[in-house]
Design a protein around this motif. Structure first.
Motif, PDB file in Angstrom:
ATOM      1  N   PRO A  56       0.675  -1.229   0.053  1.00 16.54           N
ATOM      2  CA  PRO A  56      -0.139  -0.098  -0.177  1.00 16.54           C
ATOM      3  C   PRO A  56       0.818   1.279   0.092  1.00 16.54           C
ATOM      4  CG  PRO A  56      -0.748  -1.493   1.623  1.00 16.54           C
ATOM      5  CD  PRO A  56       0.510  -2.066   1.166  1.00 16.54           C
ATOM      6  N   THR A  57       1.820   1.282   0.720  1.00 17.31           N
ATOM      7  CA  THR A  57       2.760   2.655   0.894  1.00 17.31           C
ATOM      8  C   THR A  57       3.554   2.710  -0.209  1.00 17.31           C
ATOM      9  OG1 THR A  57       3.093   2.119   3.315  1.00 17.31           O
ATOM     10  CG2 THR A  57       4.625   3.474   1.940  1.00 17.31           C
ATOM     11  N   ALA A  58       3.839   1.813  -1.153  1.00 17.77           N
ATOM     12  CA  ALA A  58       4.429   1.908  -2.503  1.00 17.77           C
ATOM     13  C   ALA A  58       3.548   2.363  -3.363  1.00 17.77           C
ATOM     14  CB  ALA A  58       5.143   0.374  -2.703  1.00 17.77           C
ATOM     15  N   MET A  59       2.437   1.949  -3.412  1.00 24.48           N
ATOM     16  CA  MET A  59       1.555   2.579  -4.487  1.00 24.48           C
ATOM     17  C   MET A  59       0.849   3.978  -4.342  1.00 24.48           C
ATOM     18  SD  MET A  59       0.896   0.075  -6.327  1.00 24.48           S
ATOM     19  CE  MET A  59       2.701  -0.568  -6.236  1.00 24.48           C
ATOM     20  N   ILE A  60       1.171   4.711  -3.238  1.00 25.45           N
ATOM     21  CA  ILE A  60       0.984   6.071  -2.858  1.00 25.45           C
ATOM     22  C   ILE A  60       1.898   6.930  -3.904  1.00 25.45           C
ATOM     23  CG2 ILE A  60       1.275   7.930  -1.501  1.00 25.45           C
ATOM     24  CD1 ILE A  60       0.884   6.239   1.058  1.00 25.45           C
ATOM     25  N   VAL A  61       2.824   6.310  -4.291  1.00 27.63           N
ATOM     26  CA  VAL A  61       3.740   7.224  -5.309  1.00 27.63           C
ATOM     27  C   VAL A  61       3.152   7.267  -6.722  1.00 27.63           C
ATOM     28  CG1 VAL A  61       6.142   7.221  -6.693  1.00 27.63           C
ATOM     29  CG2 VAL A  61       6.099   6.563  -3.900  1.00 27.63           C
ATOM     30  N   GLY A  75     -10.654   4.236  -8.111  1.00 34.89           N
ATOM     31  CA  GLY A  75     -10.323   3.314  -9.205  1.00 34.89           C
ATOM     32  C   GLY A  75      -9.108   2.971  -9.337  1.00 34.89           C
ATOM     33  N   TYR A  76      -8.073   4.128  -9.325  1.00 35.97           N
ATOM     34  CA  TYR A  76      -6.869   3.687  -9.603  1.00 35.97           C
ATOM     35  C   TYR A  76      -6.175   2.625  -8.384  1.00 35.97           C
ATOM     36  CZ  TYR A  76      -5.980   7.523 -12.975  1.00 35.97           C
ATOM     37  OH  TYR A  76      -6.057   8.269 -14.007  1.00 35.97           O
ATOM     38  N   SER A  77      -6.692   2.698  -7.272  1.00 32.77           N
ATOM     39  CA  SER A  77      -6.107   1.938  -6.052  1.00 32.77           C
ATOM     40  C   SER A  77      -6.628   0.523  -6.573  1.00 32.77           C
ATOM     41  CB  SER A  77      -6.880   2.564  -4.826  1.00 32.77           C
ATOM     42  OG  SER A  77      -7.879   2.193  -4.565  1.00 32.77           O
ATOM     43  N   ALA A  78      -7.754   0.354  -6.816  1.00 34.25           N
ATOM     44  CA  ALA A  78      -8.243  -0.976  -7.244  1.00 34.25           C
ATOM     45  C   ALA A  78      -7.587  -1.739  -8.409  1.00 34.25           C
ATOM     46  CB  ALA A  78      -9.806  -0.973  -7.694  1.00 34.25           C
ATOM     47  N   LEU A  79      -7.022  -0.999  -9.247  1.00 32.23           N
ATOM     48  CA  LEU A  79      -6.211  -1.534 -10.211  1.00 32.23           C
ATOM     49  C   LEU A  79      -4.741  -1.824  -9.953  1.00 32.23           C
ATOM     50  CD1 LEU A  79      -5.762  -2.251 -13.403  1.00 32.23           C
ATOM     51  CD2 LEU A  79      -5.141   0.273 -13.783  1.00 32.23           C
ATOM     52  N   ALA A  80      -4.339  -0.626  -8.807  1.00 29.25           N
ATOM     53  CA  ALA A  80      -3.053  -0.878  -8.472  1.00 29.25           C
ATOM     54  C   ALA A  80      -2.972  -2.175  -7.349  1.00 29.25           C
ATOM     55  CB  ALA A  80      -2.533   0.387  -7.505  1.00 29.25           C
ATOM     56  N   GLY A  81      -4.161  -2.600  -6.817  1.00 35.61           N
ATOM     57  CA  GLY A  81      -4.329  -3.576  -5.922  1.00 35.61           C
ATOM     58  C   GLY A  81      -4.061  -4.827  -6.477  1.00 35.61           C
ATOM     59  N   ALA A  82      -4.555  -4.795  -7.851  1.00 37.68           N
ATOM     60  CA  ALA A  82      -4.331  -6.027  -8.705  1.00 37.68           C
ATOM     61  C   ALA A  82      -3.041  -6.453  -8.862  1.00 37.68           C
ATOM     62  CB  ALA A  82      -5.251  -5.889  -9.771  1.00 37.68           C
ATOM     63  N   SER A 127      -6.702  -6.159  -4.813  1.00 36.21           N
ATOM     64  CA  SER A 127      -6.112  -7.232  -4.501  1.00 36.21           C
ATOM     65  C   SER A 127      -6.849  -8.464  -4.094  1.00 36.21           C
ATOM     66  CB  SER A 127      -4.891  -6.897  -3.611  1.00 36.21           C
ATOM     67  OG  SER A 127      -4.159  -8.182  -3.395  1.00 36.21           O
ATOM     68  N   LYS A 128      -7.667  -7.858  -3.026  1.00 36.38           N
ATOM     69  CA  LYS A 128      -8.804  -9.153  -2.511  1.00 36.38           C
ATOM     70  C   LYS A 128      -9.351  -9.674  -3.544  1.00 36.38           C
ATOM     71  CE  LYS A 128      -7.038  -8.612   1.739  1.00 36.38           C
ATOM     72  NZ  LYS A 128      -5.771  -7.971   1.465  1.00 36.38           N
ATOM     73  N   ALA A 129     -10.235  -8.852  -4.571  1.00 29.80           N
ATOM     74  CA  ALA A 129     -11.243  -9.260  -5.504  1.00 29.80           C
ATOM     75  C   ALA A 129     -10.270 -10.206  -6.557  1.00 29.80           C
ATOM     76  CB  ALA A 129     -11.629  -8.048  -6.149  1.00 29.80           C
ATOM     77  N   VAL A 130      -9.312  -9.895  -6.841  1.00 29.36           N
ATOM     78  CA  VAL A 130      -8.381 -10.732  -7.640  1.00 29.36           C
ATOM     79  C   VAL A 130      -8.144 -11.963  -7.254  1.00 29.36           C
ATOM     80  CG1 VAL A 130      -6.171 -10.910  -9.260  1.00 29.36           C
ATOM     81  CG2 VAL A 130      -7.587  -8.643  -9.116  1.00 29.36           C
ATOM     82  N   THR A 131      -7.404 -11.841  -5.825  1.00 24.77           N
ATOM     83  CA  THR A 131      -6.957 -13.298  -5.256  1.00 24.77           C
ATOM     84  C   THR A 131      -7.965 -14.093  -4.842  1.00 24.77           C
ATOM     85  OG1 THR A 131      -5.013 -12.017  -4.598  1.00 24.77           O
ATOM     86  CG2 THR A 131      -5.158 -13.912  -3.391  1.00 24.77           C
ATOM     87  N   TYR A 132      -8.883 -13.495  -4.076  1.00 24.21           N
ATOM     88  CA  TYR A 132     -10.052 -14.381  -3.432  1.00 24.21           C
ATOM     89  C   TYR A 132     -11.094 -14.474  -4.248  1.00 24.21           C
ATOM     90  CZ  TYR A 132      -7.043 -13.945   0.689  1.00 24.21           C
ATOM     91  OH  TYR A 132      -5.766 -14.219   1.356  1.00 24.21           O
ATOM     92  N   GLY A 133     -11.421 -13.520  -5.319  1.00 21.35           N
ATOM     93  CA  GLY A 133     -12.754 -13.816  -6.233  1.00 21.35           C
ATOM     94  C   GLY A 133     -12.542 -14.208  -7.324  1.00 21.35           C
TER      95      GLY A 133
END
Length: 223
Positions: free
Chosen positions: A90-95, A160-167, A175-181
């Protein structure tokens, strides 16, 4: 997956998403606000008219706005690693979130500031007001409702960007949607994750709209 299994995943994903969005919003506003004001001040007929500076800043902003976020995310991996020490989490994605949102928000600021009545600016100028004074006392206060609306829009874009970054390694609800869904073919978990994102966006939009109405009402009362 049962609700008791989903709950901790959703809570952690929501916390990570809000963490990324909050801090990237702070960075975006701190950088994008002066950048947008600079675009107005250095434009033709502006208080600090400077065509070369305006063109250079405008090109940089346009390039940033036109670049797809997923490409920007990958291109910034070396820079993100240099700043944070890693490009995962999460911290890295702030950049990359901040870098992607700054040009977008800067254009919203530019539009909001341009809407301010130029007669007010001329009135302060006639009384000997300096450029910083005009920015602080006229441009930003008068544009405040539009600026708040711009911040609201930017926050929603960042979600929206964070959902993409999480993936791609950023954690959060994406990330949770991709990994567990998606990867486990659990459509129920996917739908619940989408519902949580919709609720977050709706709440933020309602808060932003309320703030804009209150500021607009206060402005009319002051006038």
């Amino acid at each position: 997956m049962t609700w008791s299994d989903m709950q901790p995943l959703l809570v952690q994903g929501t916390v990570d998403t809000l963490y990324m969005v909050l801090w990237s919003t702070v960075v975006t506003v701190l950088v994008g606000l002066p950048l947008g004001v600079l675009l107005v001040l250095t434009d033709k007929g502006g208080l600090l008219q400077n065509t070369p500076v305006n063109k250079i800043v405008g090109v940089i902003v346009n390039i940033g706005r036109s670049m797809p976020f997923i490409i920007l995310l990958i291109a910034l991996i070396p820079f993100t690693t240099w700043v944070v020490g890693t490009f995962i989490g999460p911290t890295a994605m702030i950049v990359p979130l901040s870098v992607g949102a700054i040009p977008f928000f800067a254009r919203l600021v530019e539009t909001a500031v341009r809407e301010v009545d130029h007669g007010l600016v001329e009135a302060v100028q006639s009384m000997g007001g300096s450029v910083p004074t005009i920015v602080r006392k006229v441009l930003l206060p008068q544009a405040l409702p539009s600026l708040v609306s711009g911040v609201t829009t930017t926050v929603i874009v960042l979600i929206g960007y964070s959902a993409l970054a999480g993936a791609v390694g950023g954690e959060g609800l994406g990330s949770k949607a991709v990994t567990y869904g998606y990867q486990r073919f659990d459509n129920h978990f996917m739908l619940v994750t989408v519902a949580v994102l919709i609720v977050i966006v709706t709440v933020i939009q309602l808060i932003g709209d309320l703030a804009v109405r209150l500021l607009a009402r206060r402005g009319r009362a002051a006038a």
